[in-house]
Design a protein around this motif. Structure first.
Motif, PDB file in Angstrom:
ATOM      1  N   SER A 119       0.812  -1.197   0.000  1.00 47.67           N
ATOM      2  CA  SER A 119       0.000   0.000   0.000  1.00 47.67           C
ATOM      3  C   SER A 119       0.841   1.239   0.000  1.00 47.67           C
ATOM      4  N   SER A 171       0.675   3.423   2.045  1.00 48.56           N
ATOM      5  CA  SER A 171       0.973   3.832   3.391  1.00 48.56           C
ATOM      6  C   SER A 171       2.283   3.315   3.881  1.00 48.56           C
ATOM      7  N   TYR A 176      -6.814   5.207  -4.125  1.00 49.84           N
ATOM      8  CA  TYR A 176      -7.028   3.906  -3.490  1.00 49.84           C
ATOM      9  C   TYR A 176      -5.858   2.962  -3.708  1.00 49.84           C
ATOM     10  N   ASN A 222      -4.302  -3.138   1.111  1.00 48.60           N
ATOM     11  CA  ASN A 222      -5.121  -2.149   1.811  1.00 48.60           C
ATOM     12  C   ASN A 222      -6.556  -2.637   1.912  1.00 48.60           C
ATOM     13  N   TYR A 265     -10.428  -1.141   2.501  1.00 52.02           N
ATOM     14  CA  TYR A 265     -11.255   0.060   2.524  1.00 52.02           C
ATOM     15  C   TYR A 265     -12.667  -0.310   2.977  1.00 52.02           C
ATOM     16  N   LYS A 279     -14.150   4.959  14.091  1.00 57.95           N
ATOM     17  CA  LYS A 279     -13.103   4.844  13.071  1.00 57.95           C
ATOM     18  C   LYS A 279     -11.785   4.381  13.695  1.00 57.95           C
ATOM     19  N   GLU A 316      -9.827   0.801  12.837  1.00 56.94           N
ATOM     20  CA  GLU A 316      -8.514   0.845  12.184  1.00 56.94           C
ATOM     21  C   GLU A 316      -7.423   0.246  13.056  1.00 56.94           C
ATOM     22  N   ARG A 364      -3.940  -2.192   8.264  1.00 55.11           N
ATOM     23  CA  ARG A 364      -3.902  -1.525   6.962  1.00 55.11           C
ATOM     24  C   ARG A 364      -5.299  -1.169   6.440  1.00 55.11           C
ATOM     25  N   SER A 365      -6.171  -0.804   7.367  1.00 54.57           N
ATOM     26  CA  SER A 365      -7.532  -0.462   6.957  1.00 54.57           C
ATOM     27  C   SER A 365      -7.721   1.050   6.938  1.00 54.57           C
ATOM     28  N   SER A 366      -8.626   1.475   6.081  1.00 50.01           N
ATOM     29  CA  SER A 366      -9.036   2.871   6.018  1.00 50.01           C
ATOM     30  C   SER A 366     -10.557   2.887   6.135  1.00 50.01           C
ATOM     31  N   SER A 371     -14.229   4.759   6.607  1.00 47.57           N
ATOM     32  CA  SER A 371     -15.002   5.988   6.399  1.00 47.57           C
ATOM     33  C   SER A 371     -16.387   5.790   6.997  1.00 47.57           C
TER      34      SER A 371
END
Length: 322
Positions: free
Chosen positions: A7, A9, A82, A259, A261, A285, A289, A294-296, A298
């Motif tokens: 990712s 990140s 993404y 990743n 999402y 959130k 996480e 490695r999560s995002s 929303s």
């Protein structure tokens, strides 16, 4: 032999170490591949020919992995919000397709040699034995090196790399045994069939690797939702924050490379101030996480149920209702 990408990140040091490891693997593969072709030509061995074809596929796959890491190291912020998981997935599927083409080539050449048997040339076979000993040693070392790096910092690309070199080590060992057996039993008429029959083992490795690459890549390419275990993690945390929201309208999730999402559609009490709603969103959130690597996440405030039946089913099937 699939080759996934880390990712965006990941830090620069992480990309640097992975890029260096994959580059070493690529160089070692190419250095061993050239004499492997020479040995196959000199010996007339089908199993060495099959091994050279397999090595060509592995070089292609490793080259794709190297290009992917280099592209990720340069960053894609703004252009690829993404990440570049789809790029990795497409290259993996292309590699898997090439493997199946190679599998067909090896299969038909082996059938021809069974129909028209021929002795292998001893000098070329001796060169092949020498190369396979080197191959087993080097691939075992790279297998352990990549596995240690994968344990230190898991990612799809390093997972595919250590599995690739494990397969290569076993494959080279099978070729080594085949060549020794062909020479050792050369005074028997049936020994002519050892070489072509052993090539089917290499074909088996190609079949397994190609199937694994394609079947593991397609779900991500089609944006398959997360597996049930991660869905349950989401459900448990939503239950922990049960008093913070008034209704759950759906969960949508997917992977991009390594990743994760996640979009969660929540309805909040209309009497709450926005700052209070934002505090609840931040708590949910952060909790998710921290527990899903490695999560995002929303959190989308909404009062309208999602139109996607699949997303509603994900939450309802796990028993989350208001």
């Amino acid at each position: 032999m699939s080759h996934a990408v880390t990712s965006g990140s990941s830090g620069g040091g992480s990309f640097s170490s992975k890029q260096r490891t994959v580059l070493i693997s690529l160089i070692v593969d190419f250095i061993l591949w050239i004499p492997d072709i020479i040995a196959a030509i000199l010996s007339g061995s089908i199993v060495l020919f099959a091994d050279a074809i397999k090595c060509a596929n592995e070089i292609l796959a490793t080259f794709f992995a190297y290009l992917t890491i280099r592209k990720m190291a340069k960053g894609g912020a703004g252009a690829y919000d993404y990440g570049m998981g789809k790029f990795e997935t497409v290259t993996s599927i292309v590699t898997g397709g090439v493997m199946f083409i190679s599998l067909a080539l090896v299969f038909f050449v082996a059938l021809y040699r069974i129909a028209v048997p021929a002795e292998i040339v001893q000098e070329g076979a001796y060169l092949g034995i020498f190369l396979m000993i080197i191959g087993v040693t080097m691939n075992s070392w790279l297998w352990r090196k990549n596995f240690r790096l994968f344990q230190k910092e898991p990612s799809p690309i390093m997972d595919s790399q250590w599995r690739l070199f494990r397969t290569k080590a076993f494959s080279d060992f099978a070729v080594l045994v085949s060549l020794i057996a062909s020479l050792g039993f050369s005074h028997y008429a049936w020994s002519l069939y050892i070489d072509p029959l052993a090539s089917f083992i290499i074909a088996g490795f190609l079949l397994f690797s190609g199937y694994r690459v394609i079947t593991s890549s397609l779900p991500d390419l089609l944006d398959k939702t997360l597996d049930e275990e991660l869905q349950m993690v989401i459900v448990r945390h939503l239950a922990d924050f049960f008093e913070d929201y008034s209704a759950l309208h759906g969960v949508r999730s997917r992977r991009s490379g390594n990743n994760v999402y996640i979009e969660i559609f929540l309805e909040f009490d209309g009497e709450k101030r926005m700052c209070e709603v934002q505090e609840s969103i931040n708590r949910i959130k952060m909790a998710l996480e921290e527990n899903i690597p490695r999560s995002s996440v929303s959190i989308v405030p909404t009062s309208v149920p999602m139109s996607s039946g699949q997303a509603k089913t994900v939450t309802e099937s796990n028993g989350v209702h208001r």
